[in-house]
Design a protein around this motif. Structure first.
Motif, PDB file in Angstrom:
ATOM      1  N   ASP A  78      12.729  18.203  78.035  1.00  0.00           N
ATOM      2  CA  ASP A  78      12.102  19.449  78.456  1.00  0.00           C
ATOM      3  C   ASP A  78      13.103  20.476  78.971  1.00  0.00           C
ATOM      4  O   ASP A  78      12.736  21.613  79.254  1.00  0.00           O
ATOM      5  N   CYS A  79      14.378  20.092  79.079  1.00  0.00           N
ATOM      6  CA  CYS A  79      15.406  21.033  79.540  1.00  0.00           C
ATOM      7  C   CYS A  79      16.010  21.841  78.394  1.00  0.00           C
ATOM      8  O   CYS A  79      16.865  22.702  78.627  1.00  0.00           O
ATOM      9  N   CYS A  80      15.569  21.544  77.184  1.00  0.00           N
ATOM     10  CA  CYS A  80      16.005  22.314  76.008  1.00  0.00           C
ATOM     11  C   CYS A  80      17.532  22.410  75.919  1.00  0.00           C
ATOM     12  O   CYS A  80      18.108  23.500  75.917  1.00  0.00           O
ATOM     13  N   MET A  97      19.034  11.840  76.901  1.00  0.00           N
ATOM     14  CA  MET A  97      18.577  12.989  76.133  1.00  0.00           C
ATOM     15  C   MET A  97      17.057  13.047  76.067  1.00  0.00           C
ATOM     16  O   MET A  97      16.463  14.127  76.113  1.00  0.00           O
ATOM     17  N   LYS A  98      16.425  11.907  75.973  1.00  0.00           N
ATOM     18  CA  LYS A  98      14.961  11.907  75.957  1.00  0.00           C
ATOM     19  C   LYS A  98      14.405  12.306  77.318  1.00  0.00           C
ATOM     20  O   LYS A  98      13.398  13.027  77.407  1.00  0.00           O
ATOM     21  N   ALA A  99      15.083  11.884  78.391  1.00  0.00           N
ATOM     22  CA  ALA A  99      14.646  12.267  79.735  1.00  0.00           C
ATOM     23  C   ALA A  99      14.826  13.761  79.978  1.00  0.00           C
ATOM     24  O   ALA A  99      14.104  14.353  80.779  1.00  0.00           O
ATOM     25  N   VAL A 109      20.638  22.732  87.204  1.00  0.00           N
ATOM     26  CA  VAL A 109      21.223  23.897  86.533  1.00  0.00           C
ATOM     27  C   VAL A 109      20.173  24.607  85.689  1.00  0.00           C
ATOM     28  O   VAL A 109      20.091  25.848  85.697  1.00  0.00           O
ATOM     29  N   ARG A 110      19.362  23.847  84.955  1.00  0.00           N
ATOM     30  CA  ARG A 110      18.317  24.498  84.155  1.00  0.00           C
ATOM     31  C   ARG A 110      17.364  25.290  85.034  1.00  0.00           C
ATOM     32  O   ARG A 110      16.986  26.437  84.694  1.00  0.00           O
ATOM     33  N   GLU A 111      16.973  24.749  86.152  1.00  0.00           N
ATOM     34  CA  GLU A 111      16.082  25.488  87.063  1.00  0.00           C
ATOM     35  C   GLU A 111      16.747  26.762  87.560  1.00  0.00           C
ATOM     36  O   GLU A 111      16.094  27.803  87.708  1.00  0.00           O
TER      37      GLU A 111
END
Length: 374
Positions: A213-215, A208-210, A181-183
């Motif tokens: 980078d998806c902000c 959440m740590k994984a 979805v982020r992409e």
């Protein structure tokens, strides 16, 4: 004015196939809810909606109907629908919890009050503090990555700038879905997630740590109902703001959330909290402690959505501008139950300034969708 009678209607409406909900709670393909109609000696009727889901709050349409007819309605007869304090005390004194059933009766009283005064409910709540047009996020089911990516692109085309993705299942699948979805939506749009209590604290922190980078803009209800320590831990150890939803039904729950520093935001809405009055009390309490609130959803129809929207319009701490909420339930369904549906265009929900809740139930549609086994 006195309440003279209470009627109940079990109604079943399927969800539009493309909008069927998949979450940590399972798959939701049909809504079986309860409508109530209160009559008065002034000839003014009010309507309410119990948006019940057994897997979520434990309430069912069958149970809500029996509770209203056999326990609550007799207590409301001869009450003044303006006297919500007495009505609330009588309902709470007769049964614990059963928030959605109580909310249906309470919102019907607000509807009567508004019609009697010739004013919309938001005016009875103190007046508008924001426009009657409210921008919402879209809540997307826990789809496979390719379907999630395609759906996200459709939502962007429809004008959504905040998309919520359901998670709370297998971590690898959840992470893949969120990344897809982020992409699809790019970096400029907000992406939130909702686990519906599906993760434990270790899984939530790891996911959440994984996804750092998806902000992620908001992490909604990552840990189980009742586990305040786990929710507080996720808030301490991860970056995105944490929203409490499935863990907060009443004011006592809000006290515990704030006392334990569990969240940045609390999701409120009349059905979950037992009525407009109680949602408002939670929002005001949270404001005193610097905690924001937003509007949540149980895929309401137009009556329940109207109650939610009036609450949002009149309540300063429902910070939907910063934390967009969910009020799109009516357009998830194959039919609308009112003659004058709430105006929902893409992410924007607009209510009118008509008296009461501002919607008129189409009883012909209600009869056409009556549950056949009630």
């Amino acid at each position: 004015m006195k309440i003279t009678h209470v009627e109940t209607f079990q109604v079943c409406i399927p969800l539009i196939p493309a909008r069927r909900m998949i979450s940590a709670l399972g798959t939701h393909t049909e809504s079986r809810y309860l409508l109530v109609r209160l009559g008065t000696d002034a000839g003014i009727d009010g309507v309410g909606e119990a948006t019940v889901m057994p897997i979520w709050s434990g309430e069912t349409a069958w149970g809500a109907q029996a509770l209203v007819e056999r326990v609550l309605a007799p207590l409301l007869l001869d009450c003044d629908p303006h006297d919500l304090a007495t009505i609330g005390q009588r309902m709470d004194g007769a049964t614990r919890h059963n928030w959605f059933a109580k909310a249906a009766l309470e919102m019907a009283c607000w509807d009567i009050q508004g019609k009697a005064a010739g004013k919309p409910v938001y005016e009875l709540l103190g007046g508008a503090v924001r426009p009657r047009s409210i921008r919402c996020r879209f809540s997307m089911g826990a789809y496979e990555p390719e379907r999630a990516r395609a759906r996200a692109l459709e939502l962007v085309a429809e004008g959504f700038d905040t998309i919520k993705v359901k998670v709370g299942g297998q971590p690898e699948a959840d992470i893949a879905r969120v990344r897809a979805v982020r992409e699809a939506i790019g970096p400029e749009r907000a992406l939130t997630i909702d686990a519906n209590c599906g993760w434990d604290a270790d899984t939530a922190v790891a996911c959440m740590k994984a996804l750092d980078d998806c902000c992620i803009a908001l992490n909604e209800q990552p840990t189980p109902d009742g586990d305040y320590a786990s929710l507080a831990r996720v808030r301490r150890e991860t970056r995105p703001p944490v929203m409490a939803d499935d863990i907060c039904f009443d004011l006592a729950h809000a006290h515990e959330l704030i006392r334990n520093d569990c969240c940045d935001v609390i999701s409120v809405y009349p059905g979950k909290n037992g009525g407009i009055t109680k949602s408002r009390a939670i929002a005001e309490f949270a404001a005193q402690h610097g905690v924001a609130c937003s509007i949540g959803s149980n895929l309401e129809w137009d009556v329940g959505t109207a109650a939610m929207a009036h609450l949002v319009v009149a309540t300063p701490n429902l910070q939907v501008e910063k934390y967009p909420g969910d009020m799109l339930g009516p357009v998830y369904h194959e039919a609308r139950i009112v003659k004058d549906p709430i105006d929902i265009r893409g992410p924007v929900v607009t209510i009118t300034d008509r008296p009461g809740l501002g919607v008129e139930v189409d009883w012909q549609v209600v009869r056409a969708h009556a549950c056949q086994d009630d």
